[in-house]
Design a protein around this motif. Structure first.
Motif, mmCIF file in Angstrom:
data_model
loop_
_atom_site.group_PDB
_atom_site.id
_atom_site.type_symbol
_atom_site.label_atom_id
_atom_site.label_comp_id
_atom_site.label_asym_id
_atom_site.label_seq_id
_atom_site.Cartn_x
_atom_site.Cartn_y
_atom_site.Cartn_z
ATOM 1 N N ARG A 178 -74.326 20.017 -40.226
ATOM 2 C CA ARG A 178 -72.909 19.748 -39.961
ATOM 3 C C ARG A 178 -72.269 18.908 -41.015
ATOM 4 N NH1 ARG A 178 -71.765 23.506 -36.342
ATOM 5 N NH2 ARG A 178 -72.943 23.769 -34.245
ATOM 6 N N SER A 179 -71.242 18.854 -41.247
ATOM 7 C CA SER A 179 -70.449 17.932 -42.160
ATOM 8 C C SER A 179 -70.097 16.824 -41.324
ATOM 9 C CB SER A 179 -69.398 18.294 -42.839
ATOM 10 O OG SER A 179 -68.220 18.866 -41.828
ATOM 11 N N ALA A 180 -69.587 15.558 -41.826
ATOM 12 C CA ALA A 180 -69.221 14.296 -41.033
ATOM 13 C C ALA A 180 -67.963 14.846 -40.414
ATOM 14 C CB ALA A 180 -69.086 13.365 -41.956
ATOM 15 N N SER A 181 -66.943 15.290 -40.944
ATOM 16 C CA SER A 181 -65.884 15.467 -40.175
ATOM 17 C C SER A 181 -66.044 16.512 -39.009
ATOM 18 C CB SER A 181 -64.580 16.296 -41.070
ATOM 19 O OG SER A 181 -65.067 17.433 -41.664
ATOM 20 N N GLU A 182 -66.690 17.783 -39.252
ATOM 21 C CA GLU A 182 -67.172 18.457 -38.096
ATOM 22 C C GLU A 182 -67.792 17.784 -37.017
ATOM 23 O OE1 GLU A 182 -69.151 22.986 -37.483
ATOM 24 O OE2 GLU A 182 -69.482 21.924 -39.455
ATOM 25 N N SER A 183 -68.802 16.889 -37.393
ATOM 26 C CA SER A 183 -69.375 16.237 -36.283
ATOM 27 C C SER A 183 -68.618 15.150 -35.426
ATOM 28 C CB SER A 183 -70.739 15.427 -36.976
ATOM 29 O OG SER A 183 -71.465 16.323 -37.427
ATOM 30 N N ALA A 184 -67.739 14.662 -36.466
ATOM 31 C CA ALA A 184 -66.510 13.975 -35.540
ATOM 32 C C ALA A 184 -65.810 14.369 -34.749
ATOM 33 C CB ALA A 184 -65.680 13.114 -36.585
ATOM 34 N N ALA A 185 -65.323 15.722 -35.230
ATOM 35 C CA ALA A 185 -64.445 16.550 -34.332
ATOM 36 C C ALA A 185 -65.449 16.932 -32.856
ATOM 37 C CB ALA A 185 -63.997 17.849 -35.001
ATOM 38 N N LEU A 186 -66.695 17.501 -33.388
ATOM 39 C CA LEU A 186 -67.305 17.797 -32.146
ATOM 40 C C LEU A 186 -67.714 16.583 -31.062
ATOM 41 C CD1 LEU A 186 -70.006 20.270 -33.610
ATOM 42 C CD2 LEU A 186 -67.999 20.805 -32.049
ATOM 43 N N ASN A 187 -67.933 15.527 -31.723
ATOM 44 C CA ASN A 187 -68.054 14.278 -30.749
ATOM 45 C C ASN A 187 -66.703 13.899 -30.016
ATOM 46 O OD1 ASN A 187 -70.690 14.077 -31.495
ATOM 47 N ND2 ASN A 187 -70.162 12.717 -33.358
ATOM 48 N N SER A 188 -65.619 14.075 -30.788
ATOM 49 C CA SER A 188 -64.328 13.681 -29.957
ATOM 50 C C SER A 188 -64.006 14.756 -28.764
ATOM 51 C CB SER A 188 -63.326 13.576 -30.684
ATOM 52 O OG SER A 188 -62.943 14.878 -31.567
ATOM 53 N N ALA A 189 -64.597 16.073 -29.056
ATOM 54 C CA ALA A 189 -64.282 17.149 -28.075
ATOM 55 C C ALA A 189 -65.349 17.007 -27.071
ATOM 56 C CB ALA A 189 -64.245 18.331 -28.645
ATOM 57 N N GLY A 190 -66.393 16.035 -26.922
ATOM 58 C CA GLY A 190 -67.263 15.927 -25.905
ATOM 59 C C GLY A 190 -68.520 16.837 -25.944
ATOM 60 N N ARG A 191 -69.166 16.943 -27.261
ATOM 61 C CA ARG A 191 -70.398 17.787 -27.304
ATOM 62 C C ARG A 191 -71.435 17.108 -26.506
ATOM 63 N NH1 ARG A 191 -72.890 18.314 -33.217
ATOM 64 N NH2 ARG A 191 -72.118 16.082 -33.525
ATOM 65 N N GLY A 192 -71.486 15.874 -26.471
ATOM 66 C CA GLY A 192 -72.610 15.352 -25.607
ATOM 67 C C GLY A 192 -72.538 15.470 -24.433
ATOM 68 N N THR A 193 -71.184 15.831 -23.672
ATOM 69 C CA THR A 193 -71.206 15.799 -22.062
ATOM 70 C C THR A 193 -71.043 17.099 -21.868
ATOM 71 O OG1 THR A 193 -68.473 15.373 -22.708
ATOM 72 C CG2 THR A 193 -70.149 13.624 -22.223
ATOM 73 N N ALA A 194 -70.837 17.974 -22.467
ATOM 74 C CA ALA A 194 -70.658 19.654 -22.099
ATOM 75 C C ALA A 194 -71.914 20.058 -21.441
ATOM 76 C CB ALA A 194 -70.402 20.459 -23.284
ATOM 77 N N ALA A 195 -71.628 20.830 -20.342
ATOM 78 C CA ALA A 195 -72.807 21.380 -19.721
ATOM 79 C C ALA A 195 -73.472 22.483 -20.624
ATOM 80 C CB ALA A 195 -72.242 21.993 -18.273
ATOM 81 N N ALA A 196 -74.572 22.638 -20.170
ATOM 82 C CA ALA A 196 -75.506 23.726 -20.926
ATOM 83 C C ALA A 196 -74.947 25.138 -20.888
ATOM 84 C CB ALA A 196 -76.731 23.853 -20.601
ATOM 85 N N GLY A 197 -74.588 25.447 -19.338
ATOM 86 C CA GLY A 197 -74.128 26.753 -19.155
ATOM 87 C C GLY A 197 -72.796 26.924 -18.882
ATOM 88 N N ILE A 198 -71.849 26.266 -19.855
ATOM 89 C CA ILE A 198 -70.573 26.202 -19.494
ATOM 90 C C ILE A 198 -69.847 27.563 -19.713
ATOM 91 C CG2 ILE A 198 -69.937 25.430 -21.856
ATOM 92 C CD1 ILE A 198 -68.142 24.101 -18.707
ATOM 93 N N ARG A 199 -70.303 28.258 -20.616
ATOM 94 C CA ARG A 199 -69.753 29.575 -20.941
ATOM 95 C C ARG A 199 -69.500 30.253 -19.736
ATOM 96 N NH1 ARG A 199 -71.260 30.446 -27.321
ATOM 97 N NH2 ARG A 199 -69.958 28.901 -27.816
ATOM 98 N N SER A 200 -70.900 30.361 -18.761
ATOM 99 C CA SER A 200 -70.890 31.263 -17.682
ATOM 100 C C SER A 200 -69.995 30.827 -16.503
ATOM 101 C CB SER A 200 -72.265 31.214 -17.194
ATOM 102 O OG SER A 200 -72.971 30.055 -16.907
ATOM 103 N N GLN A 201 -69.992 29.387 -16.429
ATOM 104 C CA GLN A 201 -68.716 28.683 -15.642
ATOM 105 C C GLN A 201 -67.420 28.692 -15.680
ATOM 106 O OE1 GLN A 201 -70.882 24.878 -15.111
ATOM 107 N NE2 GLN A 201 -72.805 25.743 -14.493
ATOM 108 N N ALA A 202 -66.804 29.372 -16.785
ATOM 109 C CA ALA A 202 -65.569 29.321 -17.196
ATOM 110 C C ALA A 202 -64.565 29.667 -16.095
ATOM 111 C CB ALA A 202 -65.112 30.185 -18.363
#
Length: 144
Positions: free
Chosen positions: A79-103
């Protein structure tokens, strides 16, 4: 008498259709397998099977679906630096693994899109005959 002549003519006409020789639809066709000569099956001279090295996993224990995905897609893309920054600000590390099944779970945090979106989603299914369009304060009645 006319019927007898007509029947005889019909029988004579149809008798020409019953031949099994070289008619229009029953003509001889070339054999597609006889077009090219097939080479004999031979074992290549450099064909050498070696036993697996000690300590390597057996072929039966390898996950074939994961191996196929890695062969097709090559693993995770860098990932590029800007893409990684956007994912980190969106909460990439705190997202649940099965979030798509729990929408649809009531505990899922969502953004309030307003009353209009709720009305569109909650609207009953119909054929569109009673549809209305609103712009500002004017309302256009359905065309009849």
């Amino acid at each position: 008498m006319r019927k007898l002549i007509l029947a005889a003519g019909l029988v004579a006409t149809l008798s020409a259709c019953g031949g099994g020789g070289n008619g229009l639809l029953n003509r001889g066709r070339p054999d597609e397998f006889a077009v090219t000569r097939q080479a004999p099956l031979v074992v290549p001279p450099d064909f050498a099977l070696v036993p697996p090295a000690p300590g390597t996993p057996a072929a039966a224990t390898v996950d074939s679906s994961r191996a196929a995905q890695e062969a097709l897609f090559g693993g995770p893309a860098p990932r590029s630096a800007s893409e990684s920054a956007a994912l980190n600000s969106a909460g990439r590390g705190t997202a649940a693994a099965g979030i798509r099944s729990q929408a649809g779970d009531p505990g899922t945090e969502v953004v309030d899109k307003g009353a209009t979106t709720r009305d569109i989603i909650a609207a009953p299914e119909g054929d569109g005959q009673d549809a209305r369009a609103a712009t500002g304060t004017q309302t256009t009645p359905p065309q009849q």
